[in-house]
Design a protein around this motif. Structure first.
Motif, PDB file in Angstrom:
ATOM      1  N   SER A 130       0.825  -1.215   0.000  1.00  0.00           N
ATOM      2  CA  SER A 130       0.000   0.000   0.000  1.00  0.00           C
ATOM      3  C   SER A 130       0.857   1.261   0.000  1.00  0.00           C
ATOM      4  CB  SER A 130      -0.932  -0.003   1.219  1.00  0.00           C
ATOM      5  OG  SER A 130      -0.201   0.165   2.420  1.00  0.00           O
ATOM      6  N   MET A 131       2.095   1.162   0.482  1.00  0.00           N
ATOM      7  CA  MET A 131       3.025   2.293   0.420  1.00  0.00           C
ATOM      8  C   MET A 131       3.466   2.582  -1.008  1.00  0.00           C
ATOM      9  SD  MET A 131       5.585   1.397   3.585  1.00  0.00           S
ATOM     10  CE  MET A 131       6.845   2.500   2.950  1.00  0.00           C
ATOM     11  N   GLY A 132       3.304   1.599  -1.890  1.00  0.00           N
ATOM     12  CA  GLY A 132       3.780   1.751  -3.261  1.00  0.00           C
ATOM     13  C   GLY A 132       5.170   1.183  -3.463  1.00  0.00           C
ATOM     14  N   LEU A 133       5.553   0.191  -2.633  1.00  0.00           N
ATOM     15  CA  LEU A 133       6.888  -0.393  -2.707  1.00  0.00           C
ATOM     16  C   LEU A 133       7.227  -0.843  -4.124  1.00  0.00           C
ATOM     17  CD1 LEU A 133       9.370  -1.471  -1.040  1.00  0.00           C
ATOM     18  CD2 LEU A 133       8.135  -3.653  -0.917  1.00  0.00           C
ATOM     19  N   THR A 134       8.399  -0.409  -4.613  1.00  0.00           N
ATOM     20  CA  THR A 134       8.857  -0.830  -5.942  1.00  0.00           C
ATOM     21  C   THR A 134      10.128  -1.670  -5.881  1.00  0.00           C
ATOM     22  OG1 THR A 134      10.171   1.185  -6.271  1.00  0.00           O
ATOM     23  CG2 THR A 134       7.872   1.226  -7.025  1.00  0.00           C
ATOM     24  N   ARG A 135      10.941  -1.502  -4.806  1.00  0.00           N
ATOM     25  CA  ARG A 135      12.178  -2.270  -4.679  1.00  0.00           C
ATOM     26  C   ARG A 135      12.334  -2.771  -3.251  1.00  0.00           C
ATOM     27  NH1 ARG A 135      16.345  -2.498  -7.893  1.00  0.00           N
ATOM     28  NH2 ARG A 135      15.757  -0.574  -8.971  1.00  0.00           N
ATOM     29  N   ALA A 136      12.518  -4.075  -3.112  1.00  0.00           N
ATOM     30  CA  ALA A 136      12.736  -4.688  -1.807  1.00  0.00           C
ATOM     31  C   ALA A 136      14.206  -5.043  -1.660  1.00  0.00           C
ATOM     32  CB  ALA A 136      11.878  -5.943  -1.655  1.00  0.00           C
ATOM     33  N   SER A 137      14.772  -4.695  -0.514  1.00  0.00           N
ATOM     34  CA  SER A 137      16.182  -4.983  -0.247  1.00  0.00           C
ATOM     35  C   SER A 137      16.269  -5.885   0.974  1.00  0.00           C
ATOM     36  CB  SER A 137      16.955  -3.688  -0.008  1.00  0.00           C
ATOM     37  OG  SER A 137      18.316  -3.948   0.245  1.00  0.00           O
ATOM     38  N   GLN A 161      22.434 -20.761  -3.157  1.00  0.00           N
ATOM     39  CA  GLN A 161      21.075 -20.590  -2.636  1.00  0.00           C
ATOM     40  C   GLN A 161      20.505 -19.227  -3.034  1.00  0.00           C
ATOM     41  OE1 GLN A 161      22.335 -21.605   1.478  1.00  0.00           O
ATOM     42  NE2 GLN A 161      20.524 -22.927   1.535  1.00  0.00           N
ATOM     43  N   VAL A 162      21.325 -18.196  -2.953  1.00  0.00           N
ATOM     44  CA  VAL A 162      20.861 -16.860  -3.333  1.00  0.00           C
ATOM     45  C   VAL A 162      20.521 -16.812  -4.815  1.00  0.00           C
ATOM     46  CG1 VAL A 162      21.542 -14.446  -3.548  1.00  0.00           C
ATOM     47  CG2 VAL A 162      22.092 -15.704  -1.465  1.00  0.00           C
ATOM     48  N   LEU A 163      21.337 -17.411  -5.642  1.00  0.00           N
ATOM     49  CA  LEU A 163      21.067 -17.411  -7.080  1.00  0.00           C
ATOM     50  C   LEU A 163      19.737 -18.103  -7.390  1.00  0.00           C
ATOM     51  CD1 LEU A 163      24.627 -18.157  -8.512  1.00  0.00           C
ATOM     52  CD2 LEU A 163      23.317 -16.036  -8.749  1.00  0.00           C
ATOM     53  N   SER A 164      19.365 -19.103  -6.585  1.00  0.00           N
ATOM     54  CA  SER A 164      18.090 -19.782  -6.821  1.00  0.00           C
ATOM     55  C   SER A 164      16.903 -18.865  -6.559  1.00  0.00           C
ATOM     56  CB  SER A 164      17.985 -21.026  -5.927  1.00  0.00           C
ATOM     57  OG  SER A 164      17.755 -20.679  -4.567  1.00  0.00           O
ATOM     58  N   LEU A 165      17.130 -17.749  -5.826  1.00  0.00           N
ATOM     59  CA  LEU A 165      16.074 -16.780  -5.541  1.00  0.00           C
ATOM     60  C   LEU A 165      15.908 -15.774  -6.681  1.00  0.00           C
ATOM     61  CD1 LEU A 165      16.966 -16.106  -1.793  1.00  0.00           C
ATOM     62  CD2 LEU A 165      15.200 -17.635  -2.701  1.00  0.00           C
ATOM     63  N   ASN A 166      16.851 -15.769  -7.611  1.00  0.00           N
ATOM     64  CA  ASN A 166      16.769 -14.942  -8.811  1.00  0.00           C
ATOM     65  C   ASN A 166      16.636 -13.445  -8.510  1.00  0.00           C
ATOM     66  OD1 ASN A 166      16.769 -14.644 -11.632  1.00  0.00           O
ATOM     67  ND2 ASN A 166      14.532 -14.613 -11.717  1.00  0.00           N
ATOM     68  N   PRO A 167      17.491 -12.880  -7.634  1.00  0.00           N
ATOM     69  CA  PRO A 167      17.398 -11.444  -7.364  1.00  0.00           C
ATOM     70  C   PRO A 167      17.809 -10.621  -8.579  1.00  0.00           C
ATOM     71  CG  PRO A 167      19.380 -12.346  -6.375  1.00  0.00           C
ATOM     72  CD  PRO A 167      18.603 -13.517  -6.902  1.00  0.00           C
ATOM     73  N   VAL A 216       5.899  -6.248  -6.620  1.00  0.00           N
ATOM     74  CA  VAL A 216       7.237  -5.648  -6.571  1.00  0.00           C
ATOM     75  C   VAL A 216       8.100  -6.285  -7.649  1.00  0.00           C
ATOM     76  CG1 VAL A 216       9.318  -5.340  -5.162  1.00  0.00           C
ATOM     77  CG2 VAL A 216       7.045  -5.089  -4.130  1.00  0.00           C
ATOM     78  N   GLN A 217       8.651  -5.456  -8.507  1.00  0.00           N
ATOM     79  CA  GLN A 217       9.373  -5.957  -9.670  1.00  0.00           C
ATOM     80  C   GLN A 217      10.866  -6.126  -9.442  1.00  0.00           C
ATOM     81  OE1 GLN A 217       7.762  -6.912 -12.564  1.00  0.00           O
ATOM     82  NE2 GLN A 217       5.968  -6.561 -11.263  1.00  0.00           N
ATOM     83  N   SER A 218      11.414  -5.475  -8.416  1.00  0.00           N
ATOM     84  CA  SER A 218      12.863  -5.491  -8.242  1.00  0.00           C
ATOM     85  C   SER A 218      13.221  -5.915  -6.819  1.00  0.00           C
ATOM     86  CB  SER A 218      13.448  -4.102  -8.532  1.00  0.00           C
ATOM     87  OG  SER A 218      14.861  -4.120  -8.434  1.00  0.00           O
ATOM     88  N   VAL A 219      14.120  -6.886  -6.716  1.00  0.00           N
ATOM     89  CA  VAL A 219      14.580  -7.400  -5.430  1.00  0.00           C
ATOM     90  C   VAL A 219      16.098  -7.341  -5.378  1.00  0.00           C
ATOM     91  CG1 VAL A 219      14.745  -9.441  -3.945  1.00  0.00           C
ATOM     92  CG2 VAL A 219      12.587  -8.914  -5.114  1.00  0.00           C
TER      93      VAL A 219
END
Length: 450
Positions: A157-164, A224-230, A199-202
């Protein structure tokens, strides 16, 4: 000279150069009055980005060097937010309609400790106080341990576009040694939850140089991180600075890898990320080729500020909250770090600026040189002369002198440019320090260069 021999020679403590001059050289001569003046001087049509600092965590990660404090109660956060609202209102009134917001970043601490209602309230306050551009990037640093469906909905609801997401390492022994327990399953669930909400970008953060970390455990974590496809990854070297952050004394120094082991860990993780198709960005970032950061890097538009590498083209970065730093055309301003003192200052005047530095003409040309080295691994003398006519020659002479006298092939002169070699890239901070006239006179202690 071998890579290991270079490390032994050059891996001395130097700044990370997210600014120049660096924060240890800020002084009390830049106060609330000066900050207010600088805000009022922003030009009509300026673009600004906002950084909001939430200095609370419900657990204290021992590796962390951020300004934060531990709390298991929400009351201190609720009280802090009331002060933050006052600062938002005051800064917004000084900026007025002259500038528009192009990006908002929530950092900490743990911004995801906020209740969904407070997440929305903060954004509503920002939108009332500032003029927002059409497409605003909104990014949030997330701790999966804080998150539930209601908070995910609040972020949406905040309008999040990028999650870190800070991952650091998935090895249980490493996590226990830094007091950061976060399973792969938790992390995967968090990424799936934000992506399900549009959210389109991680972005994911990894650390090397941690206690008990080995090449084998790091390789497993990277896979393991690569399997998450960031979409982006940051690969940071752990900065062990217990003289600054006392909780780092909880980390067993005998379990920390040495400089050679750190280098091998950095090289292994970097090679794995590039083999998976990620483009290397600067000294510690990686991005998919279609990501905006990769495109900016390819086109020579990459920037560096207190948030690290960025594609942000705003004319000013305004920091809100305790300890936050603003980067304005005139110079840098830092708020009071202690939350209680920050709150009292804001309640009295609406501002909490405590220190900073006004940029001189020489500071500006050296800042440009350092940013070019850190972002592009090259320094164009023609660009430096064009951007800083009459001021660039001393820096150019220093660049030529360093390249001609350095015996280790860290850089060379090519077609009126200083170019960092492949061998020199891991030591970009060392090369950037050549142009830092404050470094020799400062008393600050820094983390090692690799």
């Amino acid at each position: 000279m071998s890579a290991h021999a270079l490390l032994a020679k050059y891996a001395a403590p130097v700044p990370r150069y997210t600014s120049y001059p660096t924060a240890p050289h800020f002084h009390s001569g830049v106060n609330c009055g000066k900050y207010a003046q600088w805000l009022c001087e922003l030009k009509v049509g300026s673009k600004i980005s906002l950084y909001l600092h939430i200095p609370y965590c419900d657990r204290l990660c021992w590796f962390c060097a951020c300004h934060t404090k531990h709390t298991l109660r929400y009351e201190p956060i609720a009280t802090y937010l009331q002060a933050l609202y006052l600062e938002i209102d005051r800064v917004g009134s000084l900026v007025g309609a002259r500038a528009s917001v192009s990006a908002v970043h929530f950092g900490g601490g743990s911004p995801t400790m906020l209740t969904p209602e407070d997440m929305q309230a903060v954004m509503q306050r920002l939108r009332r106080a500032f003029h927002f551009a059409g497409n605003v990037e909104i990014s949030v640093e997330m701790d999966p341990n804080d998150l539930d469906d209601q908070r995910y909905d609040g972020l949406a609801s905040m309008g999040l576009t990028r999650a870190s997401l800070g991952i650091q390492d998935f090895e249980p022994k490493v996590q226990a040694s830094i007091n950061r327990i976060q399973t792969f399953e938790q992390t995967r669930a968090a990424i799936e939850a934000v992506r399900a909400r549009g959210v389109q970008s991680v972005n994911c953060d990894l650390l090397y140089g941690l206690p008990y970390q080995t090449l084998d455990t790091l390789e497993k974590t990277v896979n393991q991180v690569l399997s998450l496809n960031p979409d982006r990854l940051a690969l940071f070297g752990y900065a062990h600075v217990p003289w600054m952050k006392k909780h780092q004394t909880m980390i067993p120094e005998s379990a920390l890898p040495d400089a050679v082991q750190r280098f091998e860990q950095m090289r292994l993780a970097g090679d794995m990320l590039m083999a998976a198709g990620y483009r290397p960005i600067g000294i510690d970032h990686f991005a998919k080729p279609e990501d905006s950061m990769a495109k900016a890097d390819a086109e020579g538009r990459l920037k560096r500020n207190f948030q690290g590498y960025t594609v942000d083209t705003a004319d000013a970065l305004i920091g809100l909250g305790a300890s936050s730093i603003s980067q304005l055309p005139q110079g840098y301003v830092q708020n009071i770090a202690a939350t209680g003192e920050y709150q009292r200052s804001v309640e009295e005047s609406g501002l909490a600026a405590q220190r900073g530095i006004e940029l001189s003409a020489e500071d500006r040309v050296r800042a440009r040189a350092i940013e070019s080295i850190m972002c592009d691994f090259r320094l164009s003398f023609a660009d430096l002369r064009r951007l800083h006519p009459g001021k660039a020659e001393a820096v150019i002479e220093e660049a030529i002198d360093f390249a001609s006298t350095n015996e280790d092939n860290l850089c060379r002169i090519e077609e009126d440019c200083l170019v960092v070699t492949e061998q020199g890239r891991p030591l970009a901070r060392v090369i950037a320090a050549v142009f830092d006239t404050y470094l020799a006179n400062g008393k600050a202690r820094h983390s090692i260069a690799v």
